[in-house]
Each structure stands twice: as C-alpha cells, then as structure tokens.
Design a protein around this motif. Structure first.
Motif, PDB file in Angstrom:
ATOM      1  N   GLU A  56       0.764   5.471   9.945  1.00 20.86           N
ATOM      2  CA  GLU A  56      -0.706   5.151  10.478  1.00 20.86           C
ATOM      3  C   GLU A  56      -0.901   5.607  12.087  1.00 20.86           C
ATOM      4  N   ALA A  57       0.264   5.601  12.839  1.00 21.44           N
ATOM      5  CA  ALA A  57       0.274   5.948  14.136  1.00 21.44           C
ATOM      6  C   ALA A  57       0.355   7.522  14.222  1.00 21.44           C
ATOM      7  N   VAL A  58       1.062   8.093  13.413  1.00 19.31           N
ATOM      8  CA  VAL A  58       1.217   9.561  13.357  1.00 19.31           C
ATOM      9  C   VAL A  58      -0.216  10.179  13.157  1.00 19.31           C
ATOM     10  N   ARG A  59      -0.894   9.334  11.798  1.00 16.99           N
ATOM     11  CA  ARG A  59      -2.359   9.980  11.425  1.00 16.99           C
ATOM     12  C   ARG A  59      -3.453   9.868  12.736  1.00 16.99           C
ATOM     13  N   ALA A  60      -3.192   8.673  13.486  1.00 17.44           N
ATOM     14  CA  ALA A  60      -4.042   8.491  14.643  1.00 17.44           C
ATOM     15  C   ALA A  60      -3.824   9.559  15.644  1.00 17.44           C
ATOM     16  N   TYR A  61      -2.579   9.913  15.869  1.00 19.23           N
ATOM     17  CA  TYR A  61      -2.074  10.810  16.769  1.00 19.23           C
ATOM     18  C   TYR A  61      -2.772  12.159  16.610  1.00 19.23           C
ATOM     19  N   GLU A  62      -2.728  12.631  15.290  1.00 24.00           N
ATOM     20  CA  GLU A  62      -3.302  13.891  14.793  1.00 24.00           C
ATOM     21  C   GLU A  62      -4.779  13.616  15.077  1.00 24.00           C
ATOM     22  N   LYS A  63      -5.471  12.581  14.676  1.00 22.34           N
ATOM     23  CA  LYS A  63      -7.028  12.412  14.933  1.00 22.34           C
ATOM     24  C   LYS A  63      -7.327  12.494  16.333  1.00 22.34           C
ATOM     25  N   ALA A  64      -6.429  12.141  17.159  1.00 22.36           N
ATOM     26  CA  ALA A  64      -6.916  12.237  18.680  1.00 22.36           C
ATOM     27  C   ALA A  64      -6.628  13.706  19.203  1.00 22.36           C
ATOM     28  N   GLY A  65      -6.362  14.536  18.238  1.00 24.21           N
ATOM     29  CA  GLY A  65      -6.130  16.093  18.631  1.00 24.21           C
ATOM     30  C   GLY A  65      -4.613  16.465  19.085  1.00 24.21           C
ATOM     31  N   GLY A  66      -3.604  15.543  18.571  1.00 26.50           N
ATOM     32  CA  GLY A  66      -2.271  15.824  18.768  1.00 26.50           C
ATOM     33  C   GLY A  66      -1.717  16.626  17.525  1.00 26.50           C
ATOM     34  N   ASN A  67      -0.700  17.154  17.640  1.00 25.47           N
ATOM     35  CA  ASN A  67      -0.124  18.082  16.642  1.00 25.47           C
ATOM     36  C   ASN A  67       1.343  17.417  16.340  1.00 25.47           C
ATOM     37  N   ARG A  68       1.633  16.972  14.837  1.00 24.30           N
ATOM     38  CA  ARG A  68       2.679  16.044  14.778  1.00 24.30           C
ATOM     39  C   ARG A  68       4.059  16.916  14.968  1.00 24.30           C
ATOM     40  N   GLU A  69       4.031  18.179  15.200  1.00 27.04           N
ATOM     41  CA  GLU A  69       5.368  18.995  15.736  1.00 27.04           C
ATOM     42  C   GLU A  69       5.461  18.672  17.131  1.00 27.04           C
ATOM     43  N   GLU A  70       4.748  18.005  17.756  1.00 25.25           N
ATOM     44  CA  GLU A  70       4.965  17.593  19.231  1.00 25.25           C
ATOM     45  C   GLU A  70       5.890  16.420  19.064  1.00 25.25           C
ATOM     46  N   LEU A  71       5.632  15.493  18.035  1.00 23.49           N
ATOM     47  CA  LEU A  71       6.487  14.129  18.168  1.00 23.49           C
ATOM     48  C   LEU A  71       7.875  14.360  17.925  1.00 23.49           C
ATOM     49  N   ASN A  72       8.686  13.506  18.618  1.00 22.94           N
ATOM     50  CA  ASN A  72      10.100  13.496  18.536  1.00 22.94           C
ATOM     51  C   ASN A  72      10.256  12.357  17.451  1.00 22.94           C
ATOM     52  N   LEU A  73      10.315  12.691  16.180  1.00 24.09           N
ATOM     53  CA  LEU A  73      10.452  11.689  14.918  1.00 24.09           C
ATOM     54  C   LEU A  73      11.978  11.816  14.486  1.00 24.09           C
ATOM     55  N   SER A  74      12.624  12.589  14.888  1.00 21.49           N
ATOM     56  CA  SER A  74      14.080  12.868  14.748  1.00 21.49           C
ATOM     57  C   SER A  74      14.300  12.269  13.031  1.00 21.49           C
ATOM     58  N   GLU A  75      15.298  11.541  13.048  1.00 18.78           N
ATOM     59  CA  GLU A  75      15.791  11.315  11.494  1.00 18.78           C
ATOM     60  C   GLU A  75      14.472  11.009  10.458  1.00 18.78           C
ATOM     61  N   ALA A  76      13.511  10.485  10.991  1.00 19.87           N
ATOM     62  CA  ALA A  76      12.456  10.179  10.007  1.00 19.87           C
ATOM     63  C   ALA A  76      11.520  11.211   9.804  1.00 19.87           C
ATOM     64  N   ARG A  77      11.573  12.377  10.630  1.00 17.82           N
ATOM     65  CA  ARG A  77      10.537  13.356  10.603  1.00 17.82           C
ATOM     66  C   ARG A  77      10.237  13.950   9.140  1.00 17.82           C
ATOM     67  N   GLU A  78      11.456  14.246   8.250  1.00 16.00           N
ATOM     68  CA  GLU A  78      10.980  14.848   7.137  1.00 16.00           C
ATOM     69  C   GLU A  78      10.386  13.646   5.912  1.00 16.00           C
ATOM     70  N   ARG A  79      10.856  12.731   6.117  1.00 19.53           N
ATOM     71  CA  ARG A  79      10.162  11.507   5.367  1.00 19.53           C
ATOM     72  C   ARG A  79       8.742  11.199   5.850  1.00 19.53           C
ATOM     73  N   VAL A  80       8.433  11.274   6.987  1.00 20.68           N
ATOM     74  CA  VAL A  80       7.125  11.012   7.700  1.00 20.68           C
ATOM     75  C   VAL A  80       6.192  12.127   7.041  1.00 20.68           C
ATOM     76  N   TYR A  81       6.826  13.548   7.125  1.00 22.24           N
ATOM     77  CA  TYR A  81       6.011  14.653   7.078  1.00 22.24           C
ATOM     78  C   TYR A  81       5.555  14.510   5.366  1.00 22.24           C
ATOM     79  N   GLU A  82       6.725  14.254   4.537  1.00 22.79           N
ATOM     80  CA  GLU A  82       6.546  14.256   3.316  1.00 22.79           C
ATOM     81  C   GLU A  82       5.422  13.323   2.803  1.00 22.79           C
ATOM     82  N   ALA A  83       5.496  11.938   3.097  1.00 28.17           N
ATOM     83  CA  ALA A  83       4.540  11.082   2.922  1.00 28.17           C
ATOM     84  C   ALA A  83       3.051  11.380   3.640  1.00 28.17           C
ATOM     85  N   LEU A  84       3.109  12.211   4.691  1.00 24.51           N
ATOM     86  CA  LEU A  84       1.590  12.401   5.264  1.00 24.51           C
ATOM     87  C   LEU A  84       1.027  13.372   4.321  1.00 24.51           C
ATOM     88  N   ASP A  85       1.741  14.459   3.926  1.00 22.60           N
ATOM     89  CA  ASP A  85       1.346  15.679   3.015  1.00 22.60           C
ATOM     90  C   ASP A  85       1.143  15.156   1.693  1.00 22.60           C
TER      91      ASP A  85
END
Length: 88
Positions: free
Chosen positions: A57-86
């Motif tokens: 939800e926080a990543v979705r809110a970030y994107e809604k605010a105009g941010g790009n998820r690629e700019e976030l440092n999600l490190s080890e959670a990145r792949e799992r977060v992207y998969e769930a968001l997609d």
C-alpha cells in the motif's frame, strides 16, 4: 500526499516488514522455510502478511503521488513487491 511523505511511509513499511521477517527467522531458525511455507498453505494468518500488505500500500501511494517504484530501495523485497503489485 506529497512524494517525500510517501517515500517515508515506504521506508517505514519496509523496515516493519524486514523486522517481522527477521523475528520469524530468529524464532524458527533452520525450520524457517518450512514454517513459512506451512503458514502460506494454511488458513491461519501469516504474521508478516500484514506488514507486507502495508508495504504494498505504501508503494502504491508513492506511485500515486508521482513517484517511480524504480527509485525506491526495496533491496531483497523488490522482486516480491513488484510481482505482487503487477498481479493486483
């Protein structure tokens, strides 16, 4: 919501998720993978699922605010977060 505020919420949610996973890894030790798989397969709630949902939800809110998820440092959670968001 402003972009910087949204980024801070992502950072806080990621920290909470990491802390939850670390507690489970410490608690279950070498059995961690087996136990988390059993949690995933059972109807009982996974304690870290809520923390992960808040992170999404926080990543979705970030994107809604105009941010790009690629700019976030999600490190080890990145792949799992992207998969769930997609998926959703």
């Amino acid at each position: 919501m402003r972009l910087e505020e949204a980024r801070l919420q992502v950072d806080e949610a990621l920290r909470a998720y990491r802390d939850c996973v670390a507690r489970e890894e410490e608690e279950y030790g070498p059995e961690y993978e087996r136990v988390t798989y059993m949690e995933y397969e059972s109807p009982a709630p996974d304690p870290c699922a809520g923390a992960f949902s808040r992170l999404l939800e926080a990543v979705r809110a970030y994107e809604k605010a105009g941010g790009n998820r690629e700019e976030l440092n999600l490190s080890e959670a990145r792949e799992r977060v992207y998969e769930a968001l997609d998926k959703g």
